[in-house]
Design a protein around this motif. Structure first.
Motif, PDB file in Angstrom:
ATOM      1  N   LYS A   1     -19.761  25.217   6.952  1.00  0.00           N
ATOM      2  CA  LYS A   1     -19.479  25.693   8.251  1.00  0.00           C
ATOM      3  C   LYS A   1     -18.370  24.779   8.728  1.00  0.00           C
ATOM      4  O   LYS A   1     -18.199  23.589   8.130  1.00  0.00           O
ATOM      5  N   SER A   2     -17.805  25.088   9.844  1.00  0.00           N
ATOM      6  CA  SER A   2     -16.545  24.066  10.018  1.00  0.00           C
ATOM      7  C   SER A   2     -17.086  22.899  10.967  1.00  0.00           C
ATOM      8  O   SER A   2     -18.111  23.021  11.810  1.00  0.00           O
ATOM      9  N   GLY A   3     -16.755  21.539  10.484  1.00  0.00           N
ATOM     10  CA  GLY A   3     -16.855  20.585  11.483  1.00  0.00           C
ATOM     11  C   GLY A   3     -17.377  19.464  10.261  1.00  0.00           C
ATOM     12  O   GLY A   3     -17.122  19.491   9.075  1.00  0.00           O
ATOM     13  N   MET A   4     -18.098  18.349  10.734  1.00  0.00           N
ATOM     14  CA  MET A   4     -18.060  16.905   9.899  1.00  0.00           C
ATOM     15  C   MET A   4     -19.558  16.552  10.184  1.00  0.00           C
ATOM     16  O   MET A   4     -19.976  16.897  11.430  1.00  0.00           O
ATOM     17  N   ASP A   5     -20.009  15.447   9.467  1.00  0.00           N
ATOM     18  CA  ASP A   5     -21.120  14.624   9.463  1.00  0.00           C
ATOM     19  C   ASP A   5     -20.337  13.368   9.656  1.00  0.00           C
ATOM     20  O   ASP A   5     -19.324  12.893   8.956  1.00  0.00           O
ATOM     21  N   ILE A   6     -20.696  12.627  10.660  1.00  0.00           N
ATOM     22  CA  ILE A   6     -20.327  11.414  11.094  1.00  0.00           C
ATOM     23  C   ILE A   6     -21.539  10.351  10.985  1.00  0.00           C
ATOM     24  O   ILE A   6     -22.422  10.443  11.673  1.00  0.00           O
TER      25      ILE A   6
END
Lengths: 309, 309
Positions: A52-57
């Motif tokens: 899905k749209s987004g990130m792991d930081i």
């Protein structure tokens, strides 16, 4: 590196993240649904999600005084998006996250960004989270921002959220939920101004689950024109813990403001306090500034500025 | 006149209305669903309703410093009732209404009294409303009281409600709703103590509809044992008006207390404030009294007593 930003984008980034160039260190700049620049460091990894749209930081344990910028810009009318960012803050790490969103809507369709942020704070880690929301644009299309922030705090961790929405957002519904273990501390400072027919709702839920957990939720807002604001906060003391919630609002013109701060003590050693006050600017404050040569409007603006500082 | 009251009834009347004999002036004493004595005066007429259980209490315009007693006693297990009392307070009248309810439940079935009181205060009238609730009895049957108070206040009228529930009521759900016109003032003072597995919920809704209308809602409570308390208050400032709500609770043992005071300003000249605090008795307060020779339990009892005074 070339600066890939146009003038409008630069202005918005300046407003929401205090930057007009690509920042140093770890960052991702999202414009109209696409990353226009991204960088990881040894201590802070940014990994784009594939499902899905987004990130792991991911912030390494023990990282000291580092920061990550992840501003979002919407500059097209009709663009609507939901983005999922998950933050994993390693044990003992100390990091500042700058995560605003600015919408410049030039057209008649609505532009909407819903950011779903989840924070996992390991033991004794510290996060300062800064989130500025800003709207502009000559179009009639609505500018909508619905941020959701979920926070899971392990023993001894500390988080401070500074959220600001001063201008140009037509509708916002903000939800923040947090669960605190032993000795964890959550400080929330919210500043909000609405005008015209804008609507803003803020909802906090803080679960004080661990011994010595504490929270302080402070909201300051100004409602002008025909705007409407709703402030809800729920603090549940489920352990020997401390919670404080405060909501101060200045109401002007034909605006309306509703404050519903709920406190629940489920443990005899939970100490919970809340306060709320809604009122207009005191007449004597305006008069005082007018004797110094300001017009009534200038005096009001000065007081509002000071109140939201 | 003979005193028609038995010892238990006398004790209960003493607790809830401060009387052990039939009172002077206007009164009605209701025991187990029946009037055992009633009297009207020139200024205060008590008229029994014919369509349902209850009375109309009519206070003449201009009545000065008069009072009316309408205590209710339940002494039979299994008796449940809903009673409707309507108060019409004439222009400029000044009256004290003493309206408690005591339940002595000797058996295993529940005993319940729901009193629905509606007050119509004409211009510049004043009412002091005193309502004490009390429960006793060796039986295992629940003692339940659900009072509803509706208040309609004309220009310049004043009402003060003192409600007390200290002991012996297993379950209560209290609803108070008021609408205030120009210059009307409503003061509510609530005192509440729960213990064991008792449950108490209090809900206030005050509509400040008139210019210069004001309200002050103050609740003090103590929750012991495994008891649960919920405090809800809603103050809506719909005109240039002032509202203040305050909820202070002492929590002990394994009790839980929830406070949800809602304030809504629908007018820029509405000034609304609320405060709430839930916590245990401060350790230093107990220590101080213990140095004066009190045991820890005696010190706690003393502090609770002072808090609810």
């Amino acid at each position: 590196m070339n600066n890939p930003l146009n003038t409008i984008e630069k202005n918005i980034l300046e407003k929401i993240a205090g930057i007009s160039e690509l920042p140093r260190g770890a960052y991702n700049i999202r414009v109209d649904g696409k990353s226009i620049g991204s960088s990881s460091t040894d201590d802070i990894q940014i990994i784009f999600k594939t499902d899905k749209s987004g990130m792991d930081i991911r912030v390494k344990p023990g990282t000291r005084h580092d920061h990550v910028h992840i501003p979002v810009v919407l500059s097209k009318t009709g663009h609507e998006e939901t983005v999922y960012n998950d933050f994993y803050i390693g044990e003992g790490a100390d990091v500042t996250v700058v995560a605003g969103c600015g919408i410049h809507n030039p057209g008649a369709s609505r532009a909407r960004h819903d950011g779903i942020h989840t924070f996992h704070l390991e033991k004794n880690s510290r996060v300062r989270y800064i989130e500025k929301h800003y709207g502009a644009g000559e179009g009639s299309g609505e500018r909508i921002l619905n941020p959701v922030t979920n926070v899971f705090m392990e023993d001894g961790s500390y988080m401070e959220m500074d959220t600001v929405q001063i201008e140009g957002v037509d509708s916002t519904k903000r939800i923040t939920e947090a669960e605190l273990k032993d000795g964890a501390t959550l400080v929330i400072k919210e500043k909000l101004m609405t005008s015209g027919t804008q609507f803003a709702e803020t909802e906090f839920r803080v679960e004080l689950n661990g011994e010595g957990a504490s929270t302080n939720v402070v909201s300051r807002s100004v409602a002008k024109g025909k705007s409407k604001q709703v402030f809800l906060s729920r603090i549940n003391g489920n352990a020997p813990s401390m919670g404080h919630s405060e909501c101060d609002a200045i109401i002007m013109d034909s605006a309306s403001v509703q404050a519903i701060p709920e406190i629940t003590a489920n443990h005899a050693d939970a100490e919970l306090i809340h306060e709320a006050a809604i009122g207009k600017i005191a007449g004597e404050q305006i008069l005082k500034l007018m004797t110094l040569g300001l017009s009534e409007e200038e005096a009001e603006a000065k007081i509002v500025e000071g109140f939201l500082k």
